[in-house]
Design a protein around this motif. Structure first.
Motif: not given
Length: 156
Positions: A10-27
């Motif tokens: 969990v990495i948060i700066l100024n109410n923003m969460l760092l996430t990984i964007e990815k494609v799921e099996d359903d696209g």
């Protein structure tokens, strides 16, 4: 099958969460916390630093344990496609150097990883974010109210 350990940050700066964007099996696109599987001989901290570097391209300082989550696939909607997964996920609060620049391309992105996204914690409910069950606690953490480390159970 074996139970695996998958650390998350969990990495948060100024109410923003760092996430990984990815494609799921359903696209469809989803967002997850950075992290991945612990390798034999690694401490949880070493595994998390390595995984964040591979997926995001930055070094982090691992802080306290926030949550201990399990994912038992047979109990969730993906059971038909992935019926043999059982992952225990320690989720740690991590700090990055605010001057660090996240590279356009991660050094070793996961399959299906599209990129890295900073998302306002209040917007997580409107996205396909996993684990969605933690959003209220993540909002509290972003506002400076740390939760005690806790076992949060089996969640998607």
């Amino acid at each position: 099958m074996k139970i695996s350990v998958g650390v998350q940050a969990v990495i948060i700066l100024n109410n923003m969460l760092l996430t990984i964007e990815k494609v799921e099996d359903d696209g469809d696109v989803c967002y997850i916390l950075p992290g991945g599987k612990q390798e034999f001989g690694e401490t949880l901290e070493q595994a998390l630093r390595r995984e964040v570097y591979e997926e995001v391209g930055i070094n982090v300082e691992v802080q306290e344990l926030l949550f201990l989550r399990e994912f038992i696939s047979a109990n969730h909607i993906i059971a038909e496609a992935h019926s043999k997964l059982h992952i225990v996920s320690p989720i740690f609060y991590c700090r990055m150097n605010p001057d660090d620049v996240i590279p356009q391309v991660a050094p070793h992105p996961d399959p299906g990883q599209l990129g890295v996204e900073w998302i306002d914690v209040h917007d997580l409910f409107s996205l396909r974010f996993y684990p969605i069950e933690l959003v209220l606690q993540l909002i509290e953490i972003a506002s400076g109210n740390r939760t005690m480390p806790c076992y949060v159970g089996d969640m998607n």
